[in-house]
Structure formats: structure tokens, C-alpha cells
Write a protein that holds these residues in place. Structure first.
Motif, PDB file in Angstrom:
ATOM      1  N   ASN A  31       0.809  -1.220   0.000  1.00 25.14           N
ATOM      2  CA  ASN A  31       0.000   0.000   0.000  1.00 25.14           C
ATOM      3  C   ASN A  31       0.843   1.272   0.000  1.00 25.14           C
ATOM      4  OD1 ASN A  31      -3.200  -0.285   0.504  1.00 25.14           O
ATOM      5  ND2 ASN A  31      -2.149  -2.071   1.340  1.00 25.14           N
ATOM      6  N   LEU A  32       2.162   1.126   0.068  1.00 26.61           N
ATOM      7  CA  LEU A  32       3.037   2.304   0.033  1.00 26.61           C
ATOM      8  C   LEU A  32       3.120   2.877  -1.378  1.00 26.61           C
ATOM      9  CD1 LEU A  32       6.032   1.089   2.235  1.00 26.61           C
ATOM     10  CD2 LEU A  32       4.359   2.847   2.839  1.00 26.61           C
ATOM     11  N   PRO A  33       3.382   4.182  -1.513  1.00 28.30           N
ATOM     12  CA  PRO A  33       3.651   4.752  -2.833  1.00 28.30           C
ATOM     13  C   PRO A  33       4.878   4.084  -3.460  1.00 28.30           C
ATOM     14  CG  PRO A  33       3.267   6.491  -1.213  1.00 28.30           C
ATOM     15  CD  PRO A  33       3.398   5.214  -0.460  1.00 28.30           C
ATOM     16  N   PRO A  34       4.978   4.055  -4.790  1.00 29.37           N
ATOM     17  CA  PRO A  34       6.108   3.372  -5.447  1.00 29.37           C
ATOM     18  C   PRO A  34       7.475   3.852  -4.956  1.00 29.37           C
ATOM     19  CG  PRO A  34       4.430   3.911  -7.056  1.00 29.37           C
ATOM     20  CD  PRO A  34       4.014   4.556  -5.777  1.00 29.37           C
ATOM     21  N   LEU A  35       7.649   5.152  -4.772  1.00 30.08           N
ATOM     22  CA  LEU A  35       8.937   5.658  -4.321  1.00 30.08           C
ATOM     23  C   LEU A  35       9.229   5.214  -2.889  1.00 30.08           C
ATOM     24  CD1 LEU A  35      11.410   7.335  -4.989  1.00 30.08           C
ATOM     25  CD2 LEU A  35      10.190   9.382  -4.194  1.00 30.08           C
ATOM     26  N   ALA A  36       8.205   5.178  -2.056  1.00 26.46           N
ATOM     27  CA  ALA A  36       8.400   4.707  -0.686  1.00 26.46           C
ATOM     28  C   ALA A  36       8.789   3.230  -0.673  1.00 26.46           C
ATOM     29  CB  ALA A  36       7.130   4.936   0.139  1.00 26.46           C
ATOM     30  N   GLN A  37       8.261   2.439  -1.592  1.00 24.71           N
ATOM     31  CA  GLN A  37       8.657   1.031  -1.692  1.00 24.71           C
ATOM     32  C   GLN A  37      10.130   0.906  -2.065  1.00 24.71           C
ATOM     33  OE1 GLN A  37       5.974  -0.837  -4.452  1.00 24.71           O
ATOM     34  NE2 GLN A  37       4.255  -0.836  -3.024  1.00 24.71           N
ATOM     35  N   VAL A  38      10.588   1.774  -2.953  1.00 20.72           N
ATOM     36  CA  VAL A  38      12.006   1.763  -3.325  1.00 20.72           C
ATOM     37  C   VAL A  38      12.878   2.091  -2.112  1.00 20.72           C
ATOM     38  CG1 VAL A  38      13.758   2.887  -4.752  1.00 20.72           C
ATOM     39  CG2 VAL A  38      11.539   2.302  -5.735  1.00 20.72           C
ATOM     40  N   TYR A  39      12.455   3.070  -1.339  1.00 21.55           N
ATOM     41  CA  TYR A  39      13.223   3.440  -0.143  1.00 21.55           C
ATOM     42  C   TYR A  39      13.285   2.281   0.851  1.00 21.55           C
ATOM     43  CZ  TYR A  39      13.210   8.347  -1.590  1.00 21.55           C
ATOM     44  OH  TYR A  39      13.415   9.524  -2.259  1.00 21.55           O
ATOM     45  N   VAL A  40      12.161   1.553   1.019  1.00 23.18           N
ATOM     46  CA  VAL A  40      12.153   0.413   1.933  1.00 23.18           C
ATOM     47  C   VAL A  40      13.150  -0.635   1.473  1.00 23.18           C
ATOM     48  CG1 VAL A  40      10.751  -1.515   2.770  1.00 23.18           C
ATOM     49  CG2 VAL A  40       9.799   0.788   2.759  1.00 23.18           C
ATOM     50  N   MET A  41      13.178  -0.930   0.193  1.00 24.02           N
ATOM     51  CA  MET A  41      14.106  -1.933  -0.321  1.00 24.02           C
ATOM     52  C   MET A  41      15.555  -1.507  -0.103  1.00 24.02           C
ATOM     53  SD  MET A  41      12.120  -4.296  -1.283  1.00 24.02           S
ATOM     54  CE  MET A  41      13.315  -5.353  -2.096  1.00 24.02           C
ATOM     55  N   ARG A  42      15.820  -0.217  -0.231  1.00 22.98           N
ATOM     56  CA  ARG A  42      17.196   0.264  -0.015  1.00 22.98           C
ATOM     57  C   ARG A  42      17.585   0.205   1.457  1.00 22.98           C
ATOM     58  NH1 ARG A  42      18.577   5.622  -3.660  1.00 22.98           N
ATOM     59  NH2 ARG A  42      18.259   4.679  -5.730  1.00 22.98           N
ATOM     60  N   LEU A  43      16.607   0.474   2.338  1.00 21.88           N
ATOM     61  CA  LEU A  43      16.914   0.551   3.763  1.00 21.88           C
ATOM     62  C   LEU A  43      17.040  -0.821   4.427  1.00 21.88           C
ATOM     63  CD1 LEU A  43      14.556   3.487   4.810  1.00 21.88           C
ATOM     64  CD2 LEU A  43      17.046   3.535   4.753  1.00 21.88           C
ATOM     65  N   LEU A  44      16.668  -1.875   3.709  1.00 25.42           N
ATOM     66  CA  LEU A  44      16.705  -3.193   4.322  1.00 25.42           C
ATOM     67  C   LEU A  44      18.092  -3.570   4.822  1.00 25.42           C
ATOM     68  CD1 LEU A  44      14.365  -5.287   1.982  1.00 25.42           C
ATOM     69  CD2 LEU A  44      13.889  -4.404   4.258  1.00 25.42           C
ATOM     70  N   PHE A  45      19.117  -3.166   4.080  1.00 18.44           N
ATOM     71  CA  PHE A  45      20.474  -3.599   4.402  1.00 18.44           C
ATOM     72  C   PHE A  45      21.373  -2.436   4.818  1.00 18.44           C
ATOM     73  CE2 PHE A  45      18.570  -6.341   1.192  1.00 18.44           C
ATOM     74  CZ  PHE A  45      18.591  -7.544   1.862  1.00 18.44           C
ATOM     75  N   VAL A  46      20.742  -1.325   5.225  1.00 17.23           N
ATOM     76  CA  VAL A  46      21.505  -0.176   5.721  1.00 17.23           C
ATOM     77  C   VAL A  46      21.626  -0.302   7.229  1.00 17.23           C
ATOM     78  CG1 VAL A  46      21.524   2.335   5.986  1.00 17.23           C
ATOM     79  CG2 VAL A  46      20.757   1.305   3.834  1.00 17.23           C
ATOM     80  N   PRO A  47      22.828  -0.239   7.788  1.00 17.96           N
ATOM     81  CA  PRO A  47      22.972  -0.293   9.252  1.00 17.96           C
ATOM     82  C   PRO A  47      22.160   0.804   9.917  1.00 17.96           C
ATOM     83  CG  PRO A  47      25.110  -0.516   8.180  1.00 17.96           C
ATOM     84  CD  PRO A  47      24.155  -0.117   7.106  1.00 17.96           C
ATOM     85  N   SER A  48      21.533   0.455  11.009  1.00 19.43           N
ATOM     86  CA  SER A  48      20.679   1.398  11.707  1.00 19.43           C
ATOM     87  C   SER A  48      21.154   1.534  13.157  1.00 19.43           C
ATOM     88  CB  SER A  48      19.242   0.886  11.662  1.00 19.43           C
ATOM     89  OG  SER A  48      18.368   1.768  12.311  1.00 19.43           O
ATOM     90  N   PRO A  49      21.122   2.777  13.717  1.00 17.12           N
ATOM     91  CA  PRO A  49      20.614   4.022  13.140  1.00 17.12           C
ATOM     92  C   PRO A  49      21.602   4.645  12.154  1.00 17.12           C
ATOM     93  CG  PRO A  49      21.437   4.419  15.340  1.00 17.12           C
ATOM     94  CD  PRO A  49      21.551   2.947  15.129  1.00 17.12           C
ATOM     95  N   PHE A  50      21.074   5.595  11.355  1.00 16.73           N
ATOM     96  CA  PHE A  50      21.896   6.285  10.368  1.00 16.73           C
ATOM     97  C   PHE A  50      21.516   7.758  10.395  1.00 16.73           C
ATOM     98  CE2 PHE A  50      18.292   4.137   8.419  1.00 16.73           C
ATOM     99  CZ  PHE A  50      17.592   5.199   7.871  1.00 16.73           C
ATOM    100  N   PRO A  51      22.327   8.611   9.813  1.00 21.59           N
ATOM    101  CA  PRO A  51      22.041  10.054   9.849  1.00 21.59           C
ATOM    102  C   PRO A  51      20.678  10.379   9.274  1.00 21.59           C
ATOM    103  CG  PRO A  51      24.266   9.664   9.098  1.00 21.59           C
ATOM    104  CD  PRO A  51      23.607   8.319   9.157  1.00 21.59           C
ATOM    105  N   ALA A  52      20.035  11.384   9.838  1.00 20.56           N
ATOM    106  CA  ALA A  52      18.685  11.744   9.417  1.00 20.56           C
ATOM    107  C   ALA A  52      18.653  12.235   7.980  1.00 20.56           C
ATOM    108  CB  ALA A  52      18.119  12.821  10.348  1.00 20.56           C
ATOM    109  N   ASP A  53      19.733  12.828   7.504  1.00 20.11           N
ATOM    110  CA  ASP A  53      19.750  13.342   6.132  1.00 20.11           C
ATOM    111  C   ASP A  53      20.257  12.304   5.133  1.00 20.11           C
ATOM    112  OD1 ASP A  53      22.317  13.226   7.021  1.00 20.11           O
ATOM    113  OD2 ASP A  53      22.870  15.261   6.398  1.00 20.11           O
ATOM    114  N   PHE A  54      20.426  11.052   5.589  1.00 23.76           N
ATOM    115  CA  PHE A  54      20.944  10.020   4.688  1.00 23.76           C
ATOM    116  C   PHE A  54      19.960   9.738   3.553  1.00 23.76           C
ATOM    117  CE2 PHE A  54      21.322   5.441   3.665  1.00 23.76           C
ATOM    118  CZ  PHE A  54      22.587   5.475   3.081  1.00 23.76           C
ATOM    119  N   VAL A  55      18.695   9.602   3.889  1.00 22.13           N
ATOM    120  CA  VAL A  55      17.689   9.323   2.866  1.00 22.13           C
ATOM    121  C   VAL A  55      17.483  10.532   1.974  1.00 22.13           C
ATOM    122  CG1 VAL A  55      15.288   8.602   2.483  1.00 22.13           C
ATOM    123  CG2 VAL A  55      16.586   7.669   4.397  1.00 22.13           C
ATOM    124  N   ASP A  56      17.660  11.744   2.513  1.00 26.30           N
ATOM    125  CA  ASP A  56      17.483  12.948   1.695  1.00 26.30           C
ATOM    126  C   ASP A  56      18.491  13.014   0.560  1.00 26.30           C
ATOM    127  OD1 ASP A  56      15.395  13.734   3.309  1.00 26.30           O
ATOM    128  OD2 ASP A  56      16.677  14.918   4.645  1.00 26.30           O
TER     129      ASP A  56
END
Length: 435
Positions: A31-56
Motif C-alpha cells: 500500500n506504500l507509494p512506489p517511491l516509498a517502496q524503493v526506499y524500503v528496499m534500499r533501507l533493508l540492508f543499511v545499518p541502523s541508526p543512520f544520519p537523518a539526512d541520509f535518505v534525503d
């Protein structure tokens, strides 16, 4: 029902409990927008936490609005959270991996389900789609007749489940109460079959939400699991957890699930469930029930002498007609009745309006009179509206009669105070009484 909006509107603890289920995560992901789905797929393997401006840093020039909308959707659903004071963002990677089929046992369960893999023993004895449709229609008609008051007991569980699962908690008590059709239930009866089923499921979800967060999580998870199954795909009863077995018993009463006995090699107890509905039963329910409400299979003829002829074999349609039409004869495929003042007033007393009654009779004309305009003779429709108007000529309001006043002075002061307040309705000065 906007699924994403519903999830985002839940309190944080209840929303967190929902994400423990891979089915809820997968539904949220879709149910997420297409771009939000892309972000989820990218964030799956990003170490967390990460800088707030990383996704920007992923947003291209000129795509600020789409980027902002994607982040808003992720934060509204708690897929992406931000820790205050450190200006750092944290992504629910466990939730995201479950949503996309990653994580322990995730790919195995989801891939088998999407391919339609079923145990061979269960597949060999699974009912046909025609048999499932007949089961669904029978259970649904039993529910409608119970709500109409034509039946004193709710839809029964299959014999297999009567000793294995608990029926609806209030089923036995409700069966001993007399039910009456109200305006809201009349509207529900006229809805298409898929909307009727969704209305019942939404009430079921509301009850689970009021109970507890865990109950809501189990309910939504099981309904979504059914939604991802293809119509008629079986699964072993033993694979269901106790809360799911209880819900399966409830849904079997609605005809959303059909229960059948497997062979000796079937999983566990030998009982299995055949999911009848795509999208938690909505699409298949519409197909099985012809997508119509009560009376969708009927052909109505209304004559100017207030006689009504309805060609139907449905007991539900007959029960609805008897709410406002006095039955005179009933043949295997024909209902004959008459519109009378007492029958119309009884329907109006339940909150059903004259326009709704006329619309019900007009919506299903017999082909022989379909070209007639209006389908319902004006003398009949006008008389129904006049009977409704007669109920509104007098209106009762609560009032208080004051009498036996101690003195004339007290009476006059009381009357003056009531007149000044605008509440004086009537007075009798000679006997010192007023309302």
C-alpha cells in the motif's frame, strides 16, 4: 476502507503489535507509494541508526515533492522513525524484511503461499469451486435470515469444528433474543454481497480493536493471510495457531471459509480450511453471491391495485418483502402479496423511509414492465408517502404538569417564570394548573 490510513491512525503500541506479522507487513508494503517502496528496499540492508539526512541524499533535483510524500508515508506508518535530540533516523528493518519476505522463514512461507503449494493429501480432497460457492451462499443466506428474524439461530458450524473451536461468543445468547430490522440493517441488506461481507468484517475488526492490541494483530494477520491466498487453496488446520482456529470458526459461520475432512495423510488433525476469498473474502463473495444484495435475483411487478408479484426463489428476498408487503400466496418461484397500511406503517416504525421502500420495488422490475415509467404506479408510491406523512402529523415531547399549588401568588410567580423562559405550553388559571 483505506488500509494504510487505518494502520497509520492506530495508536503506536497497537501498530507495533501488527508489524509482528509478515502478512501485515506485506500488505503495508504493497500500500506504500512506489517511491516509498524503493526506499524500503534500499533501507533493508543499511545499518541502523543512520544520519537523518541520509535518505534525503537519494532525492534527485526536482523530485522534492515526491520525496517528501514518500517520507511522510513511511513515517506515518512507523516504517521510518526519528529519534529526537540526535537528529538521526531509525528504520524498522525487521519490519521491512518481513514485509518483503526476508528474515527467518519468511521467504519459505511467502514463496510457497504465492505459488499455491498445498499438501497433496489436502489438495486431493479439497471441494470444488462450485461446492465452495454453494457452501458460501448457504451460510450467508442463513446469516441474513437470522438477522431478519426469520430464523431463531445463527449459521451453524460444520460438524468438524463443533468440538474443535469455539463459536461466536454471543451467538448462543443472540439466538434467544428477538431481532428487529432497523434502517441501518435494511440499508445493509440492500448492499451488494461483497459490501455486505466487508461491513461484517469491519465490525469484526472493530470488536478486535476494542478488545486489545494483540487481538487486533491476530485478527488482521489472519484476514490478510486469507487475502493473499487464491480462491479454494487449502491449508492444514493443525498449522493454525489457537487464535487463528477461533477466527476460522467464526469465518466458517459466515461462509468465508469451508471446512472439509482430509485423508489420513492430511496434516495434523485431518481438518483443513479452504480460503474462499481474495482480499479477505470480498471478491469471491461477490462472485458466489452474484454481487447483489437481498432481492437481486427477483423480478417485481407492482399493480395499481396495490398487488405485488415477485418472481424469486430466494428465502432472503421473501423475508425482506414480508417486512412491508402482506403475503397472500407463496409458490415455488412466485411471491404474491399486497401493500397494506399496517404493513407499511410497521416498516416505517423501524426507521425505513417511504422513498427506500419505493426504490426497492423500482430497482428490480420484471422485463414485461421494465419500459413502464414509473415502474411503481404513482397511486401506490404516493399512498406509501402519504402513510409516512401521517406518522409525522403529531409529535410528542416530554412535559411536566404542575397543579395543586399552595397559593395564587405562588401559581402566578411560577407561570410568569415559565412564560419568561419560553417553556409555558398551557395554563388553567381557574384551577391553577399549567404545563
Amino acid at each position: 476502507m483505506d488500509f494504510a490510513a487505518y494502520i497509520s491512525g492506530l495508536p503506536g503500541p497497537k501498530r507495533g503489535a501488527l508489524y509482528r506479522s509478515p502478512w501485515t507487513c506485506l500488505a503495508v508494503f504493497r500500500n506504500l507509494p512506489p517511491l516509498a517502496q524503493v526506499y524500503v528496499m534500499r533501507l533493508l540492508f543499511v545499518p541502523s541508526p543512520f544520519p537523518a539526512d541520509f535518505v534525503d541524499s537519494w532525492a534527485a533535483k526536482g523530485a522534492a515533492s515526491g520525496h517528501k510524500a514518500a517520507l511522510s508515508a513511511l513515517r506515518g506508518l512507523d516504517v521510518l522513525t526519528e529519534e529526537r535530540g540526535r537528529s538521526r533516523a531509525r528504520a524498522g528493518q525487521g519490519r521491512g524484511r518481513r514485509a518483503t519476505g526476508q528474515g527467518p522463514k519468511g521467504p519459505v512461507e511467502l514463496s510457497q503461499l504465492m505459488r499455491g503449494d498445498v499438501p497433496a493429501a489436502a489438495a486431493s480432497c479439497c471441494p470444488s469451486l462450485e461446492e465452495l460457492g454453494e457452501w458460501a451462499v448457504g451460510q450467508w443466506e442463513a446469516l441474513q435470515l437470522y438477522l431478519l428474524g426469520s430464523s431463531r439461530s445463527p449459521p451453524q458450524l460444520p460438524q468438524l469444528l463443533r468440538v474443535r473451536a469455539r463459536t461466536c461468543e454471543d451467538g448462543a445468547a443472540a439466538g434467544r433474543r428477538s431481532l428487529a430490522v432497523t434502517q441501518r440493517s435494511f440499508h445493509w441488506l440492500l448492499q451488494p454481497g461483497d459490501r455486505q461481507l466487508w461491513a461484517v468484517l469491519r465490525e469484526y475488526i472493530s470488536g478486535a480493536e476494542a478488545a486489545s492490541g494483540d487481538e487486533l494483530a491476530h485478527t488482521l494477520s489472519f484476514l490478510l493471510q486469507l487475502g493473499f491466498r487464491r480462491v479454494g487453496q487449502p491449508c492444514a488446520w493443525a498449522e493454525l495457531r489457537p487464535p487463528e482456529q477461533r477466527m476460522a470458526a467464526h469465518l466458517a459461520q459466515l461462509g468465508v471459509l469451508a471446512v472439509f475432512q482430509g485423508s489420513a495423510g492430511a496434516a495434523g488433525s485431518g481438518g483443513a480450511l479452504a480460503a474462499r476469498g481474495g482480499g479477505a473474502g470480498g471478491a469471491a463473495a461477490a462472485a458466489a453471491m452474484d454481487g447483489g444484495g437481498a432481492g437481486s435475483d427477483a423480478f417485481v411487478i407492482v399493480e395499481s391495485n396495490y398487488r405485488v408479484y415477485v418472481y424469486t426463489r430466494s428465502p432472503v428476498t421473501i423475508a425482506v418483502l414480508e417486512l412491508f408487503v402482506k403475503r397472500e400466496a407463496l409458490l415455488p418461484n412466485l411471491f404474491v402479496g399486497a401493500i397494506r397500511r399496517d404493513s407499511i406503517l410497521a416498516a416505517l416504525a423501524r426507521g425505513i423511509t417511504a422513498d427506500e421502500l419505493v426504490a426497492y420495488l423500482s430497482a428490480r422490475p420484471h422485463p414485461s414492465i421494465a419500459a413502464r415509467c414509473p415502474v411503481v404506479p404513482e397511486v401506490v408510491s404516493d399512498q406509501i408517502r402519504l402513510w409516512e406523512a401521517s406518522m409525522n402529523r403529531l409529535q410528542a415531547h416530554p412535559a411536566v404538569l404542575y397543579e395543586n399549588m399552595e397559593s395564587r401568588q405562588l401559581y402566578e410567580r411560577a407561570v410568569a417564570a415559565a412564560r419568561a423562559a419560553g417553556t409555558l405550553q398551557w395554563e388553567d388559571g381557574a384551577r391553577m394548573r399549567f404545563v
